[in-house]
Design a protein around this motif. Structure first.
Motif: not given
Length: 320
Positions: A48-55, A89-92, A190-193, A213-216
């Motif tokens: 299985v290869l898993y890929v995460h979501g945004w931020s 140096h990267q834009t997240p 709220y999700y992080a909470r 909050p998440s990355f812009p």
């Protein structure tokens, strides 16, 4: 070029490996492959290869152990500019075309094939934005994998395709002239909470890689997401069985409520359900009562229901 495995931040049993990718306009680019260290006496025929979501990044260790219990090797990919792969140096999280991720997905699968052999059966699993990325990748690479498991995949904008049609021209125009322009951040935390053990959740996260909050969100990235949503709406024709899982309800509000611990507070689950059937010819849709946006992080009853449904689906397709 790849490097060798070394101990991962998740601790005992987990290892990480850097994947060196082609440089972009911000300079050096890498991705990170994480694995649950294998038993040297075994060579699983399934992976299985898993890929995460945004931020986000991979930290769901019980998920890795679930897949091992199913007899599969487990790998997770922290995409470029995300999680373990993010450099100062990267834009997240920034890409302006979701096909850009083909490079690290291909590099990760090359490592998997080298370690487990060319005949190992590969299952892809993606959460949220990772679910969209893997859906599009699977459609473009027929015959490459044996199945696709999606955990609350981001298949459409909140509300409906109407919202996408109305907003896409303005976002596309901004993306052409100022692709890295930051859009207003609407994440109230709220999700992080609901997740963090310090605020009543069950999990400990690294806020360097999963900030609140998440990355812009950037214009070019959101434009790429909308292009992906449009492709899903036209139908992807995925040629392998797909499991789409999600909560049974969405609760998005400007005010905090304890009910948010038993609902998706990020995406519109009705929009996900409508789009799911357009992924391919064989799609199973499962709605988990009380589930959160990441079903693997939900309260125990919903979490156990998710794993039970996944186990049943795997048995139906000869994976358990």
């Amino acid at each position: 070029m790849t490097t060798t495995w070394s101990p991962d931040a998740l601790g005992e049993g987990f290892e990480a490996r850097r994947l060196d990718l082609a440089d972009d306009d911000e300079g050096e680019v890498t991705a990170t492959l994480v694995r649950l260290a294998p038993d040297p006496t075994l060579r699983p025929a399934r992976v299985v290869l898993y890929v995460h979501g945004w931020s986000d990044y991979f930290f769901q260790t019980p998920l890795a152990h679930f897949w091992r219990a199913q007899g599969a090797a487990f790998y997770a990919l922290d995409l470029r500019k995300s999680g373990r792969s993010l450099r100062p140096h990267q834009t997240p999280g920034y890409v302006d075309d979701l096909r850009t991720y083909d490079e690290e997905i291909g590099a990760a699968l090359a490592v998997v094939r080298a370690e487990l052999g060319p005949v190992a059966r590969v299952m892809l699993m993606g959460h949220s934005t990772g679910g969209l990325v893997l859906s599009l990748w699977t459609a473009r690479h027929p015959g490459a994998v044996s199945g696709l498991v999606l955990n609350s995949p981001w298949l459409e904008l909140q509300g409906s395709s109407l919202a996408r049609h109305l907003s896409a021209p303005a976002i596309s125009r901004l993306a052409r002239f100022n692709p890295k322009a930051a859009l207003p951040n609407i994440d109230p935390g709220y999700y992080a909470r609901t997740i963090d053990v310090a605020t009543g959740g069950d999990w400990t996260v690294d806020d360097r890689w999963r900030p609140t909050p998440s990355f812009p969100v950037r214009a070019g990235w959101l434009s790429a997401i909308m292009v992906g949503h449009a492709a899903v709406a036209r139908g992807l024709g995925i040629d392998v069985p797909v499991l789409v899982t999600m909560s049974d309800r969405t609760l998005i509000s400007a005010r905090w409520s304890e009910e948010m611990r038993s609902a998706d507070v990020v995406l519109d689950v009705e929009a996900i359900a409508r789009r799911a059937v357009q992924l391919g010819d064989v799609v199973t849709v499962v709605r988990v009562p009380g589930g959160m946006h990441d079903l693997t992080l939900s309260a125990r009853p919903a979490r156990e229901r998710f794993y039970a449904e996944l186990t049943r689906w795997l048995a139906a397709y000869g994976w358990s």
